[in-house]
Scaffold this motif. Structure first.
Motif, PDB file in Angstrom:
ATOM      1  N   GLY A  37       0.705  -1.677   0.025  1.00  0.00           N
ATOM      2  CA  GLY A  37       0.034   0.142  -0.292  1.00  0.00           C
ATOM      3  C   GLY A  37       0.889   1.295   0.042  1.00  0.00           C
ATOM      4  N   GLU A  38       0.029   2.284   0.278  1.00  0.00           N
ATOM      5  CA  GLU A  38       0.862   3.777   0.866  1.00  0.00           C
ATOM      6  C   GLU A  38       1.877   3.830   0.933  1.00  0.00           C
ATOM      7  N   MET A  39       2.363   2.979   2.208  1.00  0.00           N
ATOM      8  CA  MET A  39       3.601   2.960   3.001  1.00  0.00           C
ATOM      9  C   MET A  39       4.833   2.683   2.007  1.00  0.00           C
ATOM     10  N   ALA A  40       4.442   1.707   1.313  1.00  0.00           N
ATOM     11  CA  ALA A  40       5.311   1.461   0.338  1.00  0.00           C
ATOM     12  C   ALA A  40       5.494   2.222  -0.772  1.00  0.00           C
ATOM     13  N   ALA A  41       4.764   3.257  -1.726  1.00  0.00           N
ATOM     14  CA  ALA A  41       5.108   4.249  -1.653  1.00  0.00           C
ATOM     15  C   ALA A  41       6.090   5.600  -1.609  1.00  0.00           C
ATOM     16  N   VAL A  42       5.201   5.791  -0.178  1.00  0.00           N
ATOM     17  CA  VAL A  42       5.676   6.810   0.340  1.00  0.00           C
ATOM     18  C   VAL A  42       7.089   5.908   0.174  1.00  0.00           C
ATOM     19  N   GLN A  43       7.959   5.120   1.226  1.00  0.00           N
ATOM     20  CA  GLN A  43       8.760   5.119   1.453  1.00  0.00           C
ATOM     21  C   GLN A  43       9.870   4.304  -0.195  1.00  0.00           C
ATOM     22  N   ILE A  44       9.350   4.893  -1.490  1.00  0.00           N
ATOM     23  CA  ILE A  44      10.101   4.195  -2.251  1.00  0.00           C
ATOM     24  C   ILE A  44      10.125   6.283  -2.209  1.00  0.00           C
ATOM     25  N   GLU A  45       9.430   6.827  -2.205  1.00  0.00           N
ATOM     26  CA  GLU A  45       9.900   7.995  -2.815  1.00  0.00           C
ATOM     27  C   GLU A  45      10.953   8.367  -1.633  1.00  0.00           C
ATOM     28  N   GLU A  46      10.691   8.022  -0.389  1.00  0.00           N
ATOM     29  CA  GLU A  46      12.275   8.645   0.229  1.00  0.00           C
ATOM     30  C   GLU A  46      13.244   7.905   0.233  1.00  0.00           C
ATOM     31  N   LYS A  47      13.389   7.018  -0.454  1.00  0.00           N
ATOM     32  CA  LYS A  47      14.762   6.093  -0.901  1.00  0.00           C
ATOM     33  C   LYS A  47      15.190   7.314  -2.471  1.00  0.00           C
ATOM     34  N   LEU A  48      14.248   7.622  -2.895  1.00  0.00           N
ATOM     35  CA  LEU A  48      14.423   8.027  -4.263  1.00  0.00           C
ATOM     36  C   LEU A  48      15.505   9.813  -3.677  1.00  0.00           C
ATOM     37  N   LEU A  49      14.956  10.558  -2.760  1.00  0.00           N
ATOM     38  CA  LEU A  49      14.959  11.299  -2.487  1.00  0.00           C
ATOM     39  C   LEU A  49      16.942  11.904  -1.845  1.00  0.00           C
ATOM     40  N   PRO A  50      17.334  10.835  -1.558  1.00  0.00           N
ATOM     41  CA  PRO A  50      18.769  11.041  -0.938  1.00  0.00           C
ATOM     42  C   PRO A  50      19.623  11.545  -2.665  1.00  0.00           C
ATOM     43  N   TYR A  51      19.315  11.048  -3.686  1.00  0.00           N
ATOM     44  CA  TYR A  51      19.970  10.154  -5.159  1.00  0.00           C
ATOM     45  C   TYR A  51      18.810  11.712  -5.684  1.00  0.00           C
ATOM     46  N   TYR A  52      18.067  12.306  -5.641  1.00  0.00           N
ATOM     47  CA  TYR A  52      17.699  12.990  -6.091  1.00  0.00           C
ATOM     48  C   TYR A  52      18.705  14.874  -5.804  1.00  0.00           C
ATOM     49  N   GLN A  53      19.026  14.656  -4.311  1.00  0.00           N
ATOM     50  CA  GLN A  53      19.391  15.331  -3.961  1.00  0.00           C
ATOM     51  C   GLN A  53      21.051  15.627  -4.414  1.00  0.00           C
ATOM     52  N   GLN A  54      21.935  14.206  -4.153  1.00  0.00           N
ATOM     53  CA  GLN A  54      23.451  14.184  -5.212  1.00  0.00           C
ATOM     54  C   GLN A  54      23.069  14.685  -6.165  1.00  0.00           C
ATOM     55  N   VAL A  55      22.314  14.642  -7.154  1.00  0.00           N
ATOM     56  CA  VAL A  55      22.420  15.464  -8.439  1.00  0.00           C
ATOM     57  C   VAL A  55      22.350  16.591  -8.276  1.00  0.00           C
ATOM     58  N   GLY A  56      21.539  17.295  -7.026  1.00  0.00           N
ATOM     59  CA  GLY A  56      21.122  18.468  -7.128  1.00  0.00           C
ATOM     60  C   GLY A  56      19.450  19.062  -7.882  1.00  0.00           C
ATOM     61  N   ILE A  57      18.621  18.012  -8.240  1.00  0.00           N
ATOM     62  CA  ILE A  57      17.530  18.462  -8.598  1.00  0.00           C
ATOM     63  C   ILE A  57      16.795  19.343  -7.380  1.00  0.00           C
ATOM     64  N   SER A  58      15.958  20.386  -8.090  1.00  0.00           N
ATOM     65  CA  SER A  58      15.529  21.656  -6.302  1.00  0.00           C
ATOM     66  C   SER A  58      14.635  21.398  -7.647  1.00  0.00           C
ATOM     67  N   ALA A  59      13.230  22.624  -6.607  1.00  0.00           N
ATOM     68  CA  ALA A  59      12.578  23.697  -7.341  1.00  0.00           C
ATOM     69  C   ALA A  59      12.912  24.503  -7.901  1.00  0.00           C
ATOM     70  N   SER A  60      14.562  24.746  -8.104  1.00  0.00           N
ATOM     71  CA  SER A  60      14.535  26.207  -8.776  1.00  0.00           C
ATOM     72  C   SER A  60      15.210  25.685  -9.998  1.00  0.00           C
ATOM     73  N   ASN A  61      15.751  24.417 -10.182  1.00  0.00           N
ATOM     74  CA  ASN A  61      16.381  23.899 -11.434  1.00  0.00           C
ATOM     75  C   ASN A  61      15.516  22.606 -12.558  1.00  0.00           C
ATOM     76  N   THR A  62      14.206  22.659 -11.781  1.00  0.00           N
ATOM     77  CA  THR A  62      13.243  21.238 -12.306  1.00  0.00           C
ATOM     78  C   THR A  62      12.099  22.353 -12.276  1.00  0.00           C
ATOM     79  N   ASN A  63      10.879  22.315 -13.060  1.00  0.00           N
ATOM     80  CA  ASN A  63      10.565  22.613 -14.503  1.00  0.00           C
ATOM     81  C   ASN A  63       9.898  22.092 -15.216  1.00  0.00           C
ATOM     82  N   ILE A  64       7.988  22.060 -15.687  1.00  0.00           N
ATOM     83  CA  ILE A  64       8.047  21.868 -17.027  1.00  0.00           C
ATOM     84  C   ILE A  64       6.730  22.880 -16.936  1.00  0.00           C
TER      85      ILE A  64
END
Length: 193
Positions: free
Chosen positions: A70-97
């Motif tokens: 369930g939702e716990m899995a979705a939230v935990q996947i997002e939590e696992k992705l966050l450090p990778y996104y931060q490592q490459v510098g993805i942020s609100a100031s440089n990622t948009n569409i």
């Protein structure tokens, strides 16, 4: 790399937590909202500029969602992705569409531009982004405070590898490597206006 099932079994904790999240009122609603296609974005609702607010994910079927806990899995996947996104510098100031009424879009992922034309199939929530060097499909999902733009793991890999080659940011490939772990889950970006 660890497969999605092992990742979720290890990270979700005990079954009591999963059942508790699934049986309380908000847990059921949140679990249902973790499946692609249940909350639909309208073509008109897509128009505008969307800023990155965090990693996003959704399951491609209710069966996969149920198997994953369930939702716990979705939230935990997002939590696992966050450090990778931060490592490459993805942020609100440089990622948009930005999606325009005339069928064009302009985007930046970690500051790397990607522009072209798009088509949106409201029934399937599929967006096809066609740029000069790359064409990629993604999917949208309505969220409480915005939308998610989500990719199949291999498609996110292709997009990030291409952007890494164009920008010289080889760290983008790190995120694409982690995205290969999530079979049956679409991963990408939660966005808000």
């Amino acid at each position: 790399m660890v497969c999605l099932t092992c990742l979720i079994l290890v990270s979700c904790g005990n079954m009591g937590q999963v059942l508790s999240a699934m049986t309380n009122g908000t847990g059921v609603v949140n679990a249902i909202k973790s499946v692609i296609g249940l909350d639909k974005v309208s073509a008109q609702g897509l128009i505008g500029t969307w800023q990155y607010k965090g990693p996003g994910c959704a399951f491609t079927s209710e069966n996969l969602l149920a198997k994953a806990g369930g939702e716990m899995a979705a939230v935990q996947i997002e939590e696992k992705l966050l450090p990778y996104y931060q490592q490459v510098g993805i942020s609100a100031s440089n990622t948009n569409i930005t999606f325009r009424q005339d069928g064009t879009f302009s985007a930046k992922i970690c500051g790397t531009p990607f522009n072209g034309n798009y088509t949106f199939d409201e029934a399937s929530q599929k967006i096809t982004l066609k740029g000069l060097l790359l064409s990629v499909n993604c999917y949208t999902k309505l969220e409480l405070s915005g939308i998610s733009i989500l990719f199949e793991g291999k498609k996110l890999l292709t997009l990030l590898q291409t952007l890494a080659a164009l920008s010289g940011n080889q760290n983008l490939e790190t995120v694409s490597e982690i995205s290969k772990q999530y079979d049956g889950v679409r991963v990408g970006f939660d966005m808000n206006r």
